[in-house]
Design an enzyme around this catalytic site. Structure first.
Site, PDB file in Angstrom:
ATOM      1  N   VAL A 107       0.727  -1.297   0.120  1.00 18.23           N
ATOM      2  CA  VAL A 107       0.053   0.241  -0.438  1.00 18.23           C
ATOM      3  C   VAL A 107       0.748   1.482   0.054  1.00 18.23           C
ATOM      4  O   VAL A 107       1.653   1.334   0.887  1.00 18.23           O
ATOM      5  CB  VAL A 107      -1.156   0.151   0.961  1.00 18.23           C
ATOM      6  CG1 VAL A 107      -1.691   1.595   1.207  1.00 18.23           C
ATOM      7  CG2 VAL A 107      -2.207  -1.404   1.508  1.00 18.23           C
ATOM      8  N   CYS A 108       0.579   1.892  -0.834  1.00 14.73           N
ATOM      9  CA  CYS A 108       1.380   3.564  -1.049  1.00 14.73           C
ATOM     10  C   CYS A 108       3.140   2.774  -1.058  1.00 14.73           C
ATOM     11  O   CYS A 108       3.310   2.993  -1.353  1.00 14.73           O
ATOM     12  CB  CYS A 108       0.939   4.159   0.355  1.00 14.73           C
ATOM     13  SG  CYS A 108       1.514   6.408   0.095  1.00 14.73           S
ATOM     14  N   SER A 109       3.518   3.693  -0.113  1.00 13.39           N
ATOM     15  CA  SER A 109       4.768   3.959   0.022  1.00 13.39           C
ATOM     16  C   SER A 109       5.307   2.254   0.327  1.00 13.39           C
ATOM     17  O   SER A 109       6.600   2.533  -0.327  1.00 13.39           O
ATOM     18  CB  SER A 109       5.567   4.836   0.033  1.00 13.39           C
ATOM     19  OG  SER A 109       5.584   4.650   1.811  1.00 13.39           O
TER      20      SER A 109
END
Length: 321
Positions: A107-109
């Site tokens: 998720v995300c970074s």
């Protein structure tokens, strides 16, 4: 048997990257019964791990003691991701658990951790649009696509920032149990009805400015949530408690575009979403998006995207498949 989901976190992680998907899996477990999910959270060390917002999560099992088999490995992101990329215990632990997992996600970074572990080499991946250039620059073997909210490449899934983790988790539930359960979970959590991964991180209403005035911000949200309502300038002015002339001037000044143009853009975006997530005929799409007729839908769609609604749906579905 329950499907085992292991979520990896670290000091300063984004809480919603972990909590959003965890809640999706927990509700899916409740609805699916014995064939649901069991969620575990791990980090380099057991004990309290504090998210960026100051809320602590208790980790029972440290990363090096987590064993397989694992159904889904999920790596959270956060503002401290770059600080922890050199942490060999963390990255090596993620790499080890990936070998024990049927499915690998971020998720995300969190995509940066997967890339650092070599798990994205030769794969298409996405991440939060703000760090897409960082992912692309540091890991040239990764095919970075900064537009979708999530990407599946084989058994590796990556998602855009923060709330996109909920969309990712709903897609995983849909893959495991079908779209009906995913829809039920989305309705239970009162979130958007399973946005497909090919949907852009950048929705059309986001291109307008959020008005400074709270009543106008609420009105803007009302427009986006109710595209089929009467959204004429006289109706909106009454809703805002202003004269038509004053409302048009203030809305244009604060939102960066006239109210009529904002309404059209919002309705066009609603139509785009309906084409992505439903198989409704164009007549129904036009009606539910507040555009009235397929002819108006075609004109508006072509004006904004230079493509017909039918061609967009075919292209989107081909991209998804």
């Amino acid at each position: 048997m329950q499907r085992r989901v292991v979520i990896v976190v670290f000091e300063g992680f984004q809480l919603l990257d972990m909590a959003g998907p965890a809640d999706v899996f927990a509700l899916a477990d409740l609805m699916a019964g014995a064939d649901g999910y069991q969620v575990e959270v791990t980090a380099v060390r057991a004990g309290s791990v504090t998210a960026h917002n100051g809320i602590a999560t208790v980790v029972s099992t440290p990363l090096h003691r987590v064993d397989g088999p694992i159904d889904t490995l999920m790596v959270a992101g956060g503002l401290t991701t770059m600080e922890f990329l050199p942490d060999r215990e963390l990255v090596g632990g993620i790499e080890r658990l990936a070998c024990l997992s049927r499915r690998i996600t971020s998720v995300c970074s969190g995509a940066l951790f997967l890339a650092e572990a070599g798990l994205l080499d030769g794969r298409r991946a996405t991440t939060h649009w703000l760090i897409a250039d960082t992912l692309r620059g540091r890991y040239p073997r990764v095919d970075v696509d900064a537009d979708p909210i999530y990407v599946k490449d084989g058994n590796v899934w990556t998602s855009a920032g923060v709330t996109a983790g909920v969309d990712l988790a709903l897609a995983l539930v849909a893959e495991d149990h079908g779209h009906r359960l995913a829809r039920d979970v989305a309705c239970g959590l009162v979130v958007y009805l399973h946005r497909p991964g090919g949907q852009s991180q950048f929705s059309m209403p986001m291109s307008a400015f959020p008005p400074r005035s709270e009543p106008l911000r609420e009105l803007q949200a009302f427009i986006d949530a109710n595209p089929a309502d009467d959204l004429s300038v006289p109706a909106l002015a009454r809703h805002a408690g202003m004269s038509e002339r004053h409302f048009s001037r203030v809305f244009t000044e604060q939102a960066g575009m006239p109210p009529g143009r904002y309404v059209e853009r919002s309705r066009a975006d609603a139509a785009r979403r309906l084409l992505e997530v439903t198989d409704h005929p164009l007549e129904r799409v036009a009606r539910e998006a507040g555009l009235g007729t397929p002819e108006t839908l075609y004109r508006v769609f072509h004006r904004h995207w230079r493509i017909s609604p039918g061609a967009y749906r075919r292209r989107f579905q081909a991209k998804e498949s």
